[in-house]
Scaffold this motif. Structure first.
Motif, PDB file in Angstrom:
ATOM      1  N   ASN A  36       0.826  -1.213   0.000  1.00 20.07           N
ATOM      2  CA  ASN A  36       0.000   0.000   0.000  1.00 20.07           C
ATOM      3  C   ASN A  36       0.856   1.257   0.000  1.00 20.07           C
ATOM      4  O   ASN A  36       0.526   2.242  -0.659  1.00 20.07           O
ATOM      5  CB  ASN A  36      -0.930   0.021   1.215  1.00 20.07           C
ATOM      6  CG  ASN A  36      -2.257  -0.617   0.930  1.00 20.07           C
ATOM      7  OD1 ASN A  36      -2.656  -0.780  -0.202  1.00 20.07           O
ATOM      8  ND2 ASN A  36      -2.949  -0.993   1.988  1.00 20.07           N
ATOM      9  N   THR A  40       0.745   4.093  -2.914  1.00 22.22           N
ATOM     10  CA  THR A  40       0.469   5.497  -2.625  1.00 22.22           C
ATOM     11  C   THR A  40       1.452   6.391  -3.377  1.00 22.22           C
ATOM     12  O   THR A  40       1.059   7.402  -3.972  1.00 22.22           O
ATOM     13  CB  THR A  40       0.547   5.755  -1.109  1.00 22.22           C
ATOM     14  OG1 THR A  40      -0.424   4.937  -0.458  1.00 22.22           O
ATOM     15  CG2 THR A  40       0.296   7.207  -0.780  1.00 22.22           C
ATOM     16  N   SER A  43       0.628   6.175  -7.151  1.00 19.51           N
ATOM     17  CA  SER A  43      -0.605   6.894  -7.431  1.00 19.51           C
ATOM     18  C   SER A  43      -0.392   8.409  -7.390  1.00 19.51           C
ATOM     19  O   SER A  43      -0.868   9.139  -8.267  1.00 19.51           O
ATOM     20  CB  SER A  43      -1.676   6.483  -6.417  1.00 19.51           C
ATOM     21  OG  SER A  43      -2.862   7.191  -6.637  1.00 19.51           O
ATOM     22  N   GLU A  47      -0.795  10.872 -10.600  1.00 20.19           N
ATOM     23  CA  GLU A  47      -1.761  11.967 -10.553  1.00 20.19           C
ATOM     24  C   GLU A  47      -1.094  13.304 -10.870  1.00 20.19           C
ATOM     25  O   GLU A  47      -1.631  14.123 -11.620  1.00 20.19           O
ATOM     26  CB  GLU A  47      -2.427  12.013  -9.177  1.00 20.19           C
ATOM     27  CG  GLU A  47      -3.592  12.965  -9.113  1.00 20.19           C
ATOM     28  CD  GLU A  47      -4.294  12.926  -7.762  1.00 20.19           C
ATOM     29  OE1 GLU A  47      -4.754  13.994  -7.325  1.00 20.19           O
ATOM     30  OE2 GLU A  47      -4.372  11.843  -7.164  1.00 20.19           O
ATOM     31  N   GLU A  67      -2.976   4.401 -13.412  1.00 23.27           N
ATOM     32  CA  GLU A  67      -3.923   4.704 -12.337  1.00 23.27           C
ATOM     33  C   GLU A  67      -4.946   3.577 -12.159  1.00 23.27           C
ATOM     34  O   GLU A  67      -5.289   3.223 -11.035  1.00 23.27           O
ATOM     35  CB  GLU A  67      -4.603   6.042 -12.599  1.00 23.27           C
ATOM     36  CG  GLU A  67      -3.654   7.219 -12.429  1.00 23.27           C
ATOM     37  CD  GLU A  67      -4.230   8.549 -12.887  1.00 23.27           C
ATOM     38  OE1 GLU A  67      -5.158   8.560 -13.724  1.00 23.27           O
ATOM     39  OE2 GLU A  67      -3.746   9.581 -12.400  1.00 23.27           O
ATOM     40  N   ASP A  68      -5.411   2.990 -13.279  1.00 17.00           N
ATOM     41  CA  ASP A  68      -6.331   1.857 -13.189  1.00 17.00           C
ATOM     42  C   ASP A  68      -5.655   0.658 -12.519  1.00 17.00           C
ATOM     43  O   ASP A  68      -6.264  -0.030 -11.691  1.00 17.00           O
ATOM     44  CB  ASP A  68      -6.836   1.439 -14.576  1.00 17.00           C
ATOM     45  CG  ASP A  68      -7.822   2.434 -15.169  1.00 17.00           C
ATOM     46  OD1 ASP A  68      -8.351   3.281 -14.411  1.00 17.00           O
ATOM     47  OD2 ASP A  68      -8.051   2.368 -16.389  1.00 17.00           O
ATOM     48  N   THR A  71      -5.478   1.173  -8.842  1.00 17.48           N
ATOM     49  CA  THR A  71      -6.791   0.933  -8.229  1.00 17.48           C
ATOM     50  C   THR A  71      -7.023  -0.563  -8.029  1.00 17.48           C
ATOM     51  O   THR A  71      -7.455  -0.998  -6.957  1.00 17.48           O
ATOM     52  CB  THR A  71      -7.914   1.541  -9.093  1.00 17.48           C
ATOM     53  OG1 THR A  71      -7.695   2.950  -9.196  1.00 17.48           O
ATOM     54  CG2 THR A  71      -9.282   1.285  -8.502  1.00 17.48           C
ATOM     55  N   GLN A  72      -6.717  -1.365  -9.054  1.00 17.05           N
ATOM     56  CA  GLN A  72      -6.887  -2.812  -8.939  1.00 17.05           C
ATOM     57  C   GLN A  72      -5.944  -3.396  -7.890  1.00 17.05           C
ATOM     58  O   GLN A  72      -6.329  -4.257  -7.094  1.00 17.05           O
ATOM     59  CB  GLN A  72      -6.652  -3.489 -10.277  1.00 17.05           C
ATOM     60  CG  GLN A  72      -7.749  -3.210 -11.284  1.00 17.05           C
ATOM     61  CD  GLN A  72      -7.465  -3.844 -12.633  1.00 17.05           C
ATOM     62  OE1 GLN A  72      -6.651  -4.748 -12.742  1.00 17.05           O
ATOM     63  NE2 GLN A  72      -8.144  -3.372 -13.663  1.00 17.05           N
ATOM     64  N   THR A  74      -4.754  -1.900  -5.328  1.00 16.74           N
ATOM     65  CA  THR A  74      -5.238  -1.495  -4.012  1.00 16.74           C
ATOM     66  C   THR A  74      -6.321  -2.448  -3.530  1.00 16.74           C
ATOM     67  O   THR A  74      -6.363  -2.818  -2.353  1.00 16.74           O
ATOM     68  CB  THR A  74      -5.772  -0.050  -4.057  1.00 16.74           C
ATOM     69  OG1 THR A  74      -4.698   0.814  -4.463  1.00 16.74           O
ATOM     70  CG2 THR A  74      -6.296   0.404  -2.715  1.00 16.74           C
ATOM     71  N   ARG A  75      -7.190  -2.889  -4.431  1.00 16.75           N
ATOM     72  CA  ARG A  75      -8.232  -3.851  -4.060  1.00 16.75           C
ATOM     73  C   ARG A  75      -7.612  -5.185  -3.632  1.00 16.75           C
ATOM     74  O   ARG A  75      -8.065  -5.799  -2.659  1.00 16.75           O
ATOM     75  CB  ARG A  75      -9.192  -4.063  -5.221  1.00 16.75           C
ATOM     76  CG  ARG A  75     -10.101  -2.898  -5.456  1.00 16.75           C
ATOM     77  CD  ARG A  75     -11.196  -3.235  -6.460  1.00 16.75           C
ATOM     78  NE  ARG A  75     -11.953  -2.037  -6.732  1.00 16.75           N
ATOM     79  CZ  ARG A  75     -11.863  -1.340  -7.852  1.00 16.75           C
ATOM     80  NH1 ARG A  75     -11.072  -1.727  -8.807  1.00 16.75           N
ATOM     81  NH2 ARG A  75     -12.583  -0.244  -8.019  1.00 16.75           N
ATOM     82  N   GLU A 102     -14.582  -6.480 -12.414  1.00 19.63           N
ATOM     83  CA  GLU A 102     -13.257  -6.052 -11.964  1.00 19.63           C
ATOM     84  C   GLU A 102     -12.461  -7.229 -11.426  1.00 19.63           C
ATOM     85  O   GLU A 102     -11.285  -7.386 -11.731  1.00 19.63           O
ATOM     86  CB  GLU A 102     -13.392  -4.968 -10.886  1.00 19.63           C
ATOM     87  CG  GLU A 102     -13.890  -3.647 -11.414  1.00 19.63           C
ATOM     88  CD  GLU A 102     -14.248  -2.654 -10.319  1.00 19.63           C
ATOM     89  OE1 GLU A 102     -14.153  -3.009  -9.128  1.00 19.63           O
ATOM     90  OE2 GLU A 102     -14.638  -1.525 -10.663  1.00 19.63           O
TER      91      GLU A 102
END
Length: 159
Positions: A36, A40, A43, A47, A67-68, A71-72, A74-75, A102
């Protein structure tokens, strides 16, 4: 006498197995936490960089893909953390077909090429459900892994 000894050995084995599972959970939690932190940083930089490029440009599209992926990832990390922590349910309103789609992208990567993987078309309009998304993801992932193990010669998995 022999029965007691067998029962004691069985209980010792179960205790050892429970301790191993606890250790794996702690390890998974540590890895997820470190992961994580890395996500961070990735990401934040993606951004910051995205404001320098047009959304339709090649580099802008590449940053959107990063970015996608974050996100994945992170899940996935949340799922690992969920495995490492005591079960605390966090129900929320989710779009079930979107969640399945997803997760399907991740499941596709763990299946051998001999297994045809099919996802239904999903509709952003729903259906929605009030549930813990990480629990549903875990159930679906377990089902996919079980299906993979039960089809060593290949087959078709409809999610």
């Amino acid at each position: 006498m022999r029965r007691r000894e067998n029962k004691r050995l069985k209980l010792e084995t179960q205790l050892l197995q429970a301790q191993k599972v606890e250790t794996v959970g702690q390890l998974a939690g540590g890895v997820a936490h470190d992961f994580n932190n890395l996500l961070t940083v990735i990401s934040a930089h993606a951004e910051l960089m995205s404001s320098d490029f047009e959304p339709g440009s090649e580099l802008g599209s590449s940053l959107a893909a990063v970015e996608d992926a974050v996100t994945q990832a992170t899940r996935v990390s949340r799922a690992l953390l969920g495995f490492s922590r005591p079960a605390v349910s966090r129900p929320e309103r989710i779009n079930v077909p979107r969640l399945v789609a997803e997760l399907g992208r991740m499941v596709q990567r763990i299946l051998p090429s001999t297994i045809e993987f099919r996802l239904p078309d999903h509709d952003d309009a729903g259906p929605f459900a009030h549930l813990d998304p990480s629990r549903l993801q875990q159930v679906l992932l377990n089902l996919a892994l079980g299906a993979r193990e039960s089809m060593p010669g290949g087959g078709q998995l409809d999610f």
